[in-house]
Design an enzyme around this catalytic site. Structure first.
Site, PDB file in Angstrom:
ATOM      1  N   GLU A 144      -2.315 -10.205  -3.484  1.00 33.62           N
ATOM      2  CA  GLU A 144      -2.558  -9.095  -4.391  1.00 33.62           C
ATOM      3  C   GLU A 144      -2.868  -9.661  -5.773  1.00 33.62           C
ATOM      4  OE1 GLU A 144       0.634  -6.254  -4.910  1.00 33.62           O
ATOM      5  OE2 GLU A 144      -0.714  -4.837  -5.876  1.00 33.62           O
ATOM      6  N   MET A 163       6.546  -9.841  -3.917  1.00 34.11           N
ATOM      7  CA  MET A 163       5.344  -9.263  -3.307  1.00 34.11           C
ATOM      8  C   MET A 163       5.674  -8.684  -1.941  1.00 34.11           C
ATOM      9  SD  MET A 163       2.206  -8.559  -3.579  1.00 34.11           S
ATOM     10  CE  MET A 163       1.438  -7.619  -2.293  1.00 34.11           C
ATOM     11  N   ASN A 168       4.183  -8.067   0.933  1.00 38.82           N
ATOM     12  CA  ASN A 168       3.396  -8.347   2.134  1.00 38.82           C
ATOM     13  C   ASN A 168       4.090  -7.769   3.374  1.00 38.82           C
ATOM     14  OD1 ASN A 168       1.917 -10.274   0.407  1.00 38.82           O
ATOM     15  ND2 ASN A 168       3.799 -11.465   0.618  1.00 38.82           N
ATOM     16  N   GLU A 174      10.479  -3.911  -3.204  1.00 41.08           N
ATOM     17  CA  GLU A 174       9.546  -4.452  -2.205  1.00 41.08           C
ATOM     18  C   GLU A 174       9.762  -3.782  -0.854  1.00 41.08           C
ATOM     19  OE1 GLU A 174       7.333  -5.971  -3.719  1.00 41.08           O
ATOM     20  OE2 GLU A 174       8.498  -6.409  -5.516  1.00 41.08           O
ATOM     21  N   GLU A 179       2.613   1.794  -7.216  1.00 42.17           N
ATOM     22  CA  GLU A 179       3.593   1.160  -8.104  1.00 42.17           C
ATOM     23  C   GLU A 179       4.448   2.164  -8.874  1.00 42.17           C
ATOM     24  OE1 GLU A 179       4.472  -1.639  -7.595  1.00 42.17           O
ATOM     25  OE2 GLU A 179       2.756  -2.679  -6.694  1.00 42.17           O
TER      26      GLU A 179
HETATM   27  N1  TRP Z   1       2.902  -5.672  -5.800  1.00 42.17           N
HETATM   28  C1  TRP Z   1       3.860  -6.505  -6.468  1.00 42.17           C
HETATM   29  C2  TRP Z   1       5.016  -5.604  -6.810  1.00 42.17           C
HETATM   30  O1  TRP Z   1       4.953  -4.777  -7.634  1.00 42.17           O
HETATM   31  C3  TRP Z   1       3.337  -7.122  -7.717  1.00 42.17           C
HETATM   32  C4  TRP Z   1       2.810  -8.500  -7.609  1.00 42.17           C
HETATM   33  C5  TRP Z   1       3.444  -9.561  -7.106  1.00 42.17           C
HETATM   34  C6  TRP Z   1       1.587  -9.000  -8.081  1.00 42.17           C
HETATM   35  N2  TRP Z   1       2.678 -10.668  -7.256  1.00 42.17           N
HETATM   36  C7  TRP Z   1       1.540 -10.365  -7.850  1.00 42.17           C
HETATM   37  C8  TRP Z   1       0.521  -8.413  -8.712  1.00 42.17           C
HETATM   38  C9  TRP Z   1       0.469 -11.137  -8.219  1.00 42.17           C
HETATM   39  C10 TRP Z   1      -0.581  -9.181  -9.075  1.00 42.17           C
HETATM   40  C11 TRP Z   1      -0.589 -10.541  -8.837  1.00 42.17           C
HETATM   41  O2  TRP Z   1       6.011  -5.633  -6.188  1.00 42.17           O
HETATM   42 ZN    ZN Z   2       5.438  -2.924  -6.603  1.00 36.52          ZN
END
Ligand code: TRP
Ligand code: ZN
Length: 873
Positions: free
Chosen positions: A125, A267, A269, A302, A324
């Site tokens: 992401e 993150m 995933n 997460e 988000e």
């Molecule tokens: N989606 C992640 C969260 O809010 C955010 C995130 C984690 C992210 N790593 C990143 C966004 C790297 C941009 C780049 O939990």
């Molecule tokens: Zn998030």
């Protein structure tokens, strides 16, 4: 080659659905430090009329082979640029096999596939998948993934990817192939791969419908003792999402991996979260109470994404707040249900006031659903996340828990398995709650800026009539000039002059729904002039002003039934008098403030966690936001003078609080935490007083502490009280913790935020400290981030040395890690209200930065916006 063209913006209004969709993707990754080979076999399907052109995103990799429907293409049969692989075909259903090579060991951007410590790991992401292979790297292309990882099992015992492990085979050459399959279609940003040697904490969770889910937490060797708290948090998250939202987990396994090199917190995933180790690892010796709370909320965040983000994802990145804002709201409610609602609310509002309002007033101002973006990584902001959550919170308070949950249910029913928009979300809320009209409310998604709401009140004694006039104005922002009236719910409560709740029309709490520029609210049969508390519990993300007298404020602080709002009113009282001291050197603070706070401290019923917050003086950024043209030196002086006034005035009380809340053996629970918070807030404030005992109290606490919360609090107080005491304690701490990076980050942070003339020289020296390294984002944020954000006196030095230093670091980090650089620049672009002389220095430094060769898109976007708006002319 032509002169490199400037990066350009993408617009929400230009969105077009993809012509080709993807059915399945099969990835084979041959692990190698410098030459990782990636083969992707993708089934593309034409799903819309349009050009027969397939434009695949791809960057920073070497293309080795392209096979279309089994036939290798020669270089004339495709176009390759720095950012795209373009293939023209008359086929409408075909398999494309692409072989590329990447260099994970040299990937310091921590995006795509990279090595963290000894492990391979990915971050996709928002647009990192395109650094792994050529693909339709956009969230509205959902596919089923199969991933084969080939590597040496003795070096990488754990080879992980999304979904379920379906096969593991030993190959002839001594390597092992592990295959994972994810049954749920997903966009590329949710792909993950991890390979390394870890310690594993295993557990399981049985869902409400009786399915057993295996849970696994992977941490660096030797860190197992710091893993249990995150595991407990995960199980609590799973149970909470079932009980509060009716949402169950959907795979047979849930994995979390902790890595040391990570750009953000964590993150989501699918089935394989990757976490910054800072957001996972904790034990009582090394983690503070705040760390525990942070870990609980991020693990929850997460996990909650599994439904709000993964099962239902974003159509395009402009919709980021869809997942988000909603997921932050969900993690906030999780923390509030588990802990103290008021304390959580205070922390949330501090973020809004000290960071989000500043972002909205600065060159990067954008609505929670941005309309144009140069670098997507720049839009993971407090606006999209935290203001986004405030917008969801307003919806929740307008619709009530039942109406909100009905809307959530409809949203999931309608959109499970799809990539959708913020409008789709509001439509589901609307359709499940037809008695409400959300038409005007939707403006919160497209209008940026912080509304200023003002209240006027008139009490007509003869007719017992109370009239409240509310008005709203949103000033033009850097991105948007014209502003309209928003729907602003203003939670209000009435108290009589003796401080008792005062019922008007049967209740003392009312929601005043402001939906126009100006509106009048009338109340009949009002027996006496009431005390009125506005915007209770921060019912909308606005700046609220009402001209209270000191007497009204102090009475309300005592009378309020909302703990959050009591804190808020005390902040108003403090800010009011600090501002008076800013404009008048000889200002004498009224003792009524002391009497009021003493009374709150003395109340038996008071929650010590909240009272602790009352002992904290508003921070520099909150004060700065009060001014269009700020006198930095005068603000800092007034803030300091006020803190000393409170400290000396309350000294006896504070000493008593410290004595009565003496430490006992460390345990992490709400009562014990509140007690520590109260004592440590008292100690911190007392360190600003002339009290002779403080130094002893500090060193006593430091040397007897069995936990990080109390040790750090002592160090912090020491840094205010006495330089030589501070030096001694810091040396002891360094000696004890060197080699433990997460703890040494706390030490680096204290060094960087120490208010001392020599701090810059110290920081330069620390760059060669064994516990510091420029390529780890946690270290960089600890040292440079804390200097720029938590040491306003030194960062804003008149001679410009602070600005120059940060710029030097940004130029270095531009090459290493653009995302980290672009986050660190924030205090250097939110300068609109600084004085002219300081702005001039900032302008010179930003111009220098702007002229840096190979300036990343990330920094380019922020620097140019600041030079073109805030610093134009
Ligand atoms: N989606 C992640 C969260 O809010 C955010 C995130 C984690 C992210 N790593 C990143 C966004 C790297 C941009 C780049 O939990
Ligand atoms: Zn998030």
């Amino acid at each position: 080659m032509s002169n490199s063209s400037l990066p350009s913006a993408q617009y929400l209004k230009d969105y077009q659905a993809p012509v080709f969709g993807v059915d399945t993707i099969e990835l084979t990754v041959f692990l190698d430090d410098h030459k990782t080979k990636v083969i992707s076999k993708v089934r593309y399907l034409k799903q819309l009329e349009g050009e027969q052109v397939l434009r695949l995103n791809g960057e920073q990799q070497t293309l080795l082979e392209v096979k279309l429907a089994g036939v290798t293409l020669n270089a004339e049969q495709y176009q390759l640029t720095d950012e795209e692989l373009v293939i023209t075909t008359h086929l409408s259903e075909f398999e494309l096999e692409i072989t590329t090579e990447i260099d994970p060991a040299n990937n310091s951007s921590l995006e795509g596939l990279y090595k963290s410590g000894g492990a391979f790991c990915t971050q996709c992401e928002a647009q990192g998948f395109r650094k792994i292979t050529y693909y339709l790297d956009r969230p509205d292309v959902l596919a089923k993934y199969t991933t084969h990882i080939i590597g040496n099992k003795s070096i990488y015992p754990h080879m992980l990817s999304n979904g379920n492990k379906i096969e593991e085979v030993a190959l002839d050459d001594g390597l092992t192939k592990v295959t994972w399959q994810d049954p749920y279609p997903k966009p590329s940003y949710l792909f993950a791969l991890v390979a390394g040697d870890f310690d594993v904490l295993e557990d399981n969770f049985t869902t409400a419908s009786g399915r057993k889910v295996d849970l696994a937490l992977f941490v660096d060797k030797g860190n197992l003792s710091r893993a249990p708290f995150a595991m407990e948090s995960l199980k609590k998250s799973m149970a909470w999402d079932e009980s509060r939202f009716g949402l169950e987990y959907d795979l047979d396994i849930y994995m979390i991996v902790a890595v040391d090199f990570f750009n953000m917190g964590a993150m989501e995933n699918k089935g394989l979260n990757v976490f910054n180790s800072k957001c996972v690892l904790a034990d009582s010796k090394s983690a503070t109470d705040a760390d525990y709370l942070m870990i609980e909320s991020i693990v929850g965040h997460e996990y909650f994404h599994n439904w709000t983000g993964n099962r239902i994802t974003c159509r395009d990145w402009f919709q980021l707040s869809l997942k988000e804002g909603l997921t932050v709201f969900r993690d906030q409610e999780f923390s509030m249900d588990l802990g103290s609602r008021a304390h959580n609310r205070i922390e949330q509002v501090k973020v809004m006031r000290s960071h989000q309002f500043a972002e909205d007033a600065g060159p990067m101002s954008h609505p929670i659903r941005p309309e144009s973006v140069i670098e997507m990584n720049n839009f993971y902001t407090v606006t999209v996340y935290d203001k986004g959550a405030e917008v969801i919170r307003m919806l929740h308070s307008i619709l009530g828990e039942q109406g909100f949950q009905a809307g959530m249910k409809l949203y999931v029913e309608r959109h499970d398995g799809h990539a959708v928009t913020c409008d789709d979300f509001v439509a589901a809320m609307q359709d499940a709650n037809t008695e409400h009209d959300l038409t005007l409310f939707k403006l919160w998604y497209s209008q940026s800026g912080t509304p200023n709401v003002n209240a006027n009140m008139h009490y007509d004694k003869a007719n017992k009539k109370l009239t409240i006039k509310l008005s709203q104005v949103t000033a033009p922002t850097a991105d948007q000039v014209d502003k309209k009236a928003l729907h602003i719910p203003v939670n209000t409560a009435f108290f009589d002059q003796s401080g008792q709740p005062m019922n008007l029309g049967g209740q003392y709490q009312h929601v005043l729904n402001l939906t126009a520029n100006e509106q009048t609210f009338e109340f009949e049969s009002v027996e006496e002039q009431p005390l009125v508390s506005f915007l209770r519990d921060f019912s909308a993300p606005v700046q609220f002003s009402f001209d209270y007298s000191d007497e009204e404020l102090t009475k309300l602080i005592i009378a309020e039934t909302s703990d959050y709002t009591r804190w808020e009113l005390a902040q108003q009282l403090y800010i009011k008098h600090i501002k008076l001291a800013v404009s008048n050197n000889d200002y004498v603070f009224p003792t009524a403030i002391l009497t009021c706070i003493e009374q709150v401290i003395g109340k038996d019923s008071a929650d010590p966690q909240i009272t602790a917050e009352l002992l904290k003086v508003p921070g520099f950024s909150t004060l700065l936001a009060e001014y269009k043209h700020a006198d930095v030196d005068a603000i800092l002086a007034a803030q300091d003078k006020f803190t000393r006034f409170l400290a000396n005035g309350l000294a006896n009380k504070l000493t008593k609080v410290i004595a009565e809340n003496a430490p006992s053996e460390y345990i992490f629970n709400a009562t014990a935490m509140a007690k520590r918070a109260f004592r440590n807030a008292a100690l911190n404030l007392l360190s600003y007083s002339d009290d002779k005992q403080v130094a002893d109290l500090i060193s006593n606490q430091y040397y007897h502490s069995d936990n990080m919360t109390d040790s750090l609090a002592a160090l912090k107080a020491g840094s205010t009280k006495d330089d030589s005491l501070f030096k001694t304690l810091m040396a002891d701490f360094e000696n004890k913790w060197t080699g433990d990076p997460l703890v040494m980050d706390k030490w680096l942070a204290l060094c960087a935020s120490h208010e001392h003339q020599d701090v810059l020289a110290n920081i330069l020296e620390l760059e060669s400290h064994r516990d510091f390294t420029l390529d780890n984002p946690n270290r960089v944020r600890a040292l440079y981030g804390n200097f720029a954000m938590n040491n306003p006196a030194q960062f804003h030095r008149k001679d410009g040395a602070g600005y120059r230093f940060l710029t030097d670091k940004l130029i270095q980090l531009n090459e290493i890690n653009p995302q980290v650089a672009a986050r660190l620049i924030t205090p250097l672009i939110q300068v609109g209200n600084l004085d002219g002389a300081r702005k001039l220095v900032v302008k010179k430094e930003l111009t220098r930065l702007n002229n840096t060769p190979n300036l990343s898109k990330d920094l380019f976007e922020k620097v140019t916006k600041c030079l073109e708006t805030t610093l134009a002319g």
